[in-house]
Design a protein around this motif. Structure first.
Motif, short mmCIF file in Angstrom:
data_model
loop_
_atom_site.label_atom_id
_atom_site.label_comp_id
_atom_site.label_asym_id
_atom_site.label_seq_id
_atom_site.Cartn_x
_atom_site.Cartn_y
_atom_site.Cartn_z
N UNK A 88 14.54 12.42 -2.91
CA UNK A 88 14.57 11.00 -2.54
C UNK A 88 13.71 10.67 -1.32
N UNK A 89 13.10 11.67 -0.69
CA UNK A 89 12.39 11.45 0.56
C UNK A 89 11.18 10.52 0.47
N UNK A 90 10.43 10.45 -0.62
CA UNK A 90 9.34 9.47 -0.64
C UNK A 90 9.83 8.04 -0.43
N UNK A 91 11.02 7.71 -0.94
CA UNK A 91 11.59 6.38 -0.69
C UNK A 91 11.84 6.20 0.80
N UNK A 92 12.48 7.18 1.42
CA UNK A 92 12.83 7.07 2.83
C UNK A 92 11.58 6.97 3.71
N UNK A 93 10.59 7.78 3.42
CA UNK A 93 9.37 7.75 4.23
C UNK A 93 8.62 6.44 4.03
N UNK A 94 8.59 5.92 2.80
CA UNK A 94 7.97 4.62 2.55
C UNK A 94 8.66 3.51 3.32
N UNK A 95 10.00 3.55 3.37
CA UNK A 95 10.75 2.54 4.12
C UNK A 95 10.47 2.67 5.61
N UNK A 96 10.45 3.88 6.13
CA UNK A 96 10.20 4.09 7.55
C UNK A 96 8.79 3.62 7.93
N UNK A 97 7.79 3.96 7.12
CA UNK A 97 6.43 3.53 7.42
C UNK A 97 6.30 2.01 7.38
N UNK A 98 6.99 1.36 6.44
CA UNK A 98 6.90 -0.09 6.38
C UNK A 98 7.65 -0.74 7.56
N UNK A 99 8.75 -0.12 8.01
CA UNK A 99 9.43 -0.63 9.20
C UNK A 99 8.53 -0.52 10.42
N UNK A 100 7.81 0.58 10.54
CA UNK A 100 6.90 0.74 11.67
C UNK A 100 5.80 -0.32 11.62
N UNK A 101 5.22 -0.55 10.42
CA UNK A 101 4.20 -1.58 10.29
C UNK A 101 4.72 -2.96 10.59
N UNK A 102 5.96 -3.27 10.16
CA UNK A 102 6.56 -4.57 10.44
C UNK A 102 6.86 -4.72 11.93
N UNK A 103 7.36 -3.66 12.55
CA UNK A 103 7.63 -3.68 13.99
C UNK A 103 6.34 -3.93 14.78
N UNK A 104 5.29 -3.26 14.39
CA UNK A 104 4.01 -3.44 15.08
C UNK A 104 3.49 -4.86 14.89
N UNK A 105 3.71 -5.44 13.71
CA UNK A 105 3.28 -6.82 13.46
C UNK A 105 4.07 -7.78 14.35
N UNK A 106 5.38 -7.58 14.45
CA UNK A 106 6.22 -8.47 15.25
C UNK A 106 5.87 -8.37 16.73
N UNK A 107 5.63 -7.17 17.21
CA UNK A 107 5.30 -6.95 18.62
C UNK A 107 3.85 -7.29 18.96
N UNK A 108 3.01 -7.48 17.95
CA UNK A 108 1.60 -7.75 18.20
C UNK A 108 0.80 -6.52 18.54
N UNK A 109 1.34 -5.37 18.28
CA UNK A 109 0.65 -4.10 18.52
C UNK A 109 -0.35 -3.84 17.42
N UNK A 110 -1.27 -2.95 17.68
CA UNK A 110 -2.20 -2.52 16.64
C UNK A 110 -2.61 -1.08 16.95
N UNK A 111 -3.07 -0.41 15.93
CA UNK A 111 -3.60 0.92 16.13
C UNK A 111 -5.01 0.95 15.59
N UNK A 112 -5.79 1.88 16.10
CA UNK A 112 -7.17 1.99 15.71
C UNK A 112 -7.30 3.13 14.71
N UNK A 113 -7.66 2.76 13.50
CA UNK A 113 -7.84 3.75 12.46
C UNK A 113 -9.25 4.32 12.51
N UNK A 114 -9.43 5.46 11.94
CA UNK A 114 -10.74 6.11 11.94
C UNK A 114 -11.72 5.32 11.09
N UNK A 115 -11.21 4.66 10.08
CA UNK A 115 -12.06 3.93 9.13
C UNK A 115 -12.80 2.81 9.82
#
Length: 115
Positions: A88-115
């Motif tokens: 079941x871990x792919x579900x949990x990791x997908x949820x955690x990654x989306x929470x991190x992305x949502x948290x960063x959106x709410x806080x106005x944070x951003x990260x710099x990707x290599x791309x």
């Protein structure tokens, strides 16, 4: 609640469809039975993990991606069958990654990707 159960039943039917049509071609009945007895991976978990990565990568800029990912992962997590599937871990990791992305959106944070 009745509609939710119907959606889960529909998703469970879809995950067992053989898209290519030759999954068990040329196998004996004993081999087919053995393959069906092995634990498998839930395809919705893999999809949730992949779109969770997109939610983490692009969520700080586009806030709707993590929200959609959270909805998808939580709804499809109910399709997980403990007897037939092993991870079941792919579900949990997908949820955690989306929470991190949502948290960063709410806080106005951003990260710099290599791309």
């Amino acid at each position: 609640m009745k509609v939710f159960k119907q959606i889960i039943a529909f998703l469970n039917k879809i995950k067992n469809i053989d898209l290519l049509g030759y999954r068990n071609e040329g196998l004996s009945d004993k081999d087919k039975e053995y393959i069906d007895s092995l634990p498998t991976q839930n395809p919705y978990g893999i999809i949730g993990l992949i779109i969770g990565a997109f939610a983490f990568a692009f969520g700080p800029k586009y806030g709707f991606i993590p929200v959609l990912t959270l909805i998808f992962c939580i709804v499809t997590m109910f399709t997980f069958d403990k007897e037939k599937e092993d991870n079941p871990w792919p579900f949990y990791i997908g949820i955690i990654l989306s929470f991190i992305g949502l948290y960063m959106f709410i806080k106005g944070e951003s990260h710099h990707l290599i791309i």
